[in-house]
Motif scaffolding. Structure first.
Motif: not given
Length: 586
Positions: A558-574
């Motif tokens: 899906e590309g970088i935007e999708r991956a950054l969004k998922q990683a950002d969601q995980a970050l705010y979960a932390a």
């Protein structure tokens, strides 16, 4: 200047015109008719051609008076003096006007394309108009108007063609200018060649047993080569004088023609005209080649002067890429001796990996057929160093339009390339931490995505410094900058050599883990988190401790935007989970 003064200035032309009229009427007028030979018009045409139209009237007046006086005393009498003078003036004016309007201007007789532009106006059109008007006038005489018109046309046309080249040269610069042009190769050579022609002329026309009219052609061609246009014009006059004298006294090969003397004299003029249109183009071509050679020599001298004092390298290459010439700037820029490079191949001056670039540039230059083609490449120096060069090259064509070689202007652009590199690095670097910026990070992800194999996985991690605003508010922004640089140092020291670390926001950092599984990426991120939690940053004598939170996600199709969004969601979960921890994307 008053009109009377201008008449006095033009008076020598009128006297010359009268002398020509007197010679023609005295020596070549038979049976009470028109003169078989007429070269007076060539004097008038030449005089008009070298003057602006505003100065033509005085010349026409003095030549008209000379024509009328000559006709009155030596020709058909005073009853025909004015009509024939008017007709002669019309011929001269028409011939000069047609030459002026056409392309046959001052240099026309010095070019190979002068034939039609010279022959048609003064050898056909102007004499034909004159002959037609003369025939009309002769309707009121006992003479045959058709025969008179034909004789007049032939005499005037041939006279114009035979004598206008010489009268033109005299009109342009006078006898002094004519002498200078004749003496261009030395006085002895001029005298020798013209004397040899005169001897040949005497031999040819001093007997009437053999038709040797072809013999003068060879020395006249030689004179054309050696003495140029002026020599050719003078040689025609020499043969005309010798041939005319012997023909008039009953000698010469023209008496082999069983025709009256008038016809023989007219044939002599035809012979002279044919020599003119044979020898003068040769002289013109020789002159053009000499001018071209002189221009090429001057051009080469200018080229070498510029090449020897230019800070750029000028390089002349053969079709196969070998060096025909290279300027002294080569030694200043690369250290190589220009003379030692002659005959070698230009590809030897670049590293092996740059030779395809050089070859493609050379082929593109040849294919461009005269258009400039530019390339940039790395070249070697004599000391083993490497420099950036820019080459602007153009193919050179021969006379047939075929590519003969190429010329290159080569410039040292190492400083510019270094600045470009610094600007490129600056554009891709975070100035505070020295890490890659968001643009560089995205470029690295795009490059990795393009080269990733089907059995490989990549991960992305996002880090955010916990409560970073409190650090800025409590200790100041300078302290916050120190904390950011400290975390950047921890990140750089913990990742693998092929991982990409970037600061993509205020206190937000990203890491690309190429060819890494989620557990491996998470293990590295956990080590980073722990190291940051256990360390402190000294600012103004105070130890500042901070923690970081992070999220890890797979880099999918899906590309970088999708991956950054998922990683950002995980970050705010932390973050929501209490900070100082890592989280995986769902």
């Amino acid at each position: 200047m008053s009109f009377v003064s201008r008449l006095f200035v033009a008076l020598p032309i009128g006297l010359a015109y009268f002398a020509a009229v007197a010679v023609s009427l005295t020596l070549t007028r038979y049976d009470g008719g028109v003169a078989f030979l007429w070269f007076a018009a060539s004097i008038m045409i030449a005089a008009l051609r070298v003057r602006p139209r505003s100065e033509w009237l005085p010349v026409v007046v003095v030549c008209g008076v000379a024509s009328a006086v000559g006709t009155g005393f030596l020709g058909l009498g005073w009853a025909f003096a004015l009509p024939l003078a008017a007709i002669n003036m019309i011929e001269g004016l028409l011939g000069a006007e047609l030459l002026t309007r056409g392309r046959a201007r001052r240099a026309a007789l010095g070019t190979p394309g002068w034939l039609l532009e010279f022959i048609v106006p003064i050898g056909i059109v102007a004499p034909a108009v004159m002959a037609a008007l003369l025939g009309i006038v002769f309707l009121w005489t006992k003479l045959d108007p058709v025969s008179a018109a034909i004789h007049a046309f032939c005499g005037h046309a041939l006279g114009n063609l035979a004598f206008t080249p010489l009268t033109r040269l005299i009109a342009l610069g006078g006898f002094r200018s004519l002498g200078v042009e004749l003496l261009q190769n030395g006085k002895a050579e001029m005298i020798g060649l013209l004397s040899a022609l005169a001897i040949v002329g005497v031999v040819v026309f001093g007997q009437h047993q053999l038709p040797l009219l072809f013999l003068p052609v060879l020395p006249m061609i030689l004179i054309a080569f050696r003495l140029g246009f002026a020599g050719s014009a003078v040689s025609v006059v020499i043969i005309a004088v010798i041939g005319g004298i012997f023909t008039l006294i009953g000698q010469g090969p023209l008496h082999l023609i069983a025709k009256p003397l008038g016809f023989q004299m007219q044939f002599l003029q035809f012979y002279l005209a044919s020599i003119v249109v044979t020898a003068l183009p040769v002289a013109a071509d020789v002159k053009n080649r000499a001018d071209l050679h002189r221009a090429m020599r001057l051009s080469e001298e200018r080229y070498r002067l510029m090449a020897e004092h230019s800070t750029d390298i000028l390089m002349h290459l053969e079709m196969d890429g070998s060096i025909r010439y290279v300027s002294p700037a080569m030694e200043q820029i690369t250290g190589f001796d220009p003379n030692a490079l002659i005959g070698t191949f230009a590809r030897n001056l670049v590293p092996l990996d740059q030779r395809p670039i050089l070859l493609q540039g050379h082929l593109a230059t040849l294919a461009a057929r005269g258009a400039t083609h530019s390339i940039e490449y790395i070249a070697l120096t004599k000391g083993g160093g490497r420099i950036w060069l820019e080459s602007r090259a153009r193919a050179l064509m021969d006379d047939k339009g075929e590519i003969e070689s190429s010329l290159c202007i080569v410039r040292d652009v190492s400083d510019r390339k270094e600045k470009e590199l610094r600007l490129s690095v600056a554009a891709m670097t975070d100035p505070l931490t020295g890490l890659a910026n968001r643009r560089a990070f995205e470029a690295a992800v795009a490059a990795r995505t393009a080269e990733r194999k089907d059995d490989e996985t990549d991960c992305i991690a996002l880090f955010d410094i916990d409560l970073f605003k409190r650090v800025n508010d409590t200790y100041g922004h300078d302290a916050g900058d120190v904390v950011l640089r400290g975390f950047a140092k921890v990140l750089s020291g913990a990742v693998r050599h092929n991982d990409t670390v970037a600061r993509i926001g205020g206190e937000e950092f990203a890491v690309l883990f190429p060819n890494s599984s989620i557990p491996n990426a998470l293990m590295i991120c956990e080590r980073i988190r722990q190291e940051m939690a256990q360390s402190s940053v000294a600012v103004g004598g105070q130890a500042i401790r901070v923690t970081v939170s992070g999220g890890v996600a797979l880099l999918r199709e899906e590309g970088i935007e999708r991956a950054l969004k998922q990683a950002d969601q995980a970050l705010y979960a932390a973050k929501r989970g209490g900070r100082d921890q890592m989280a995986l994307a769902a």
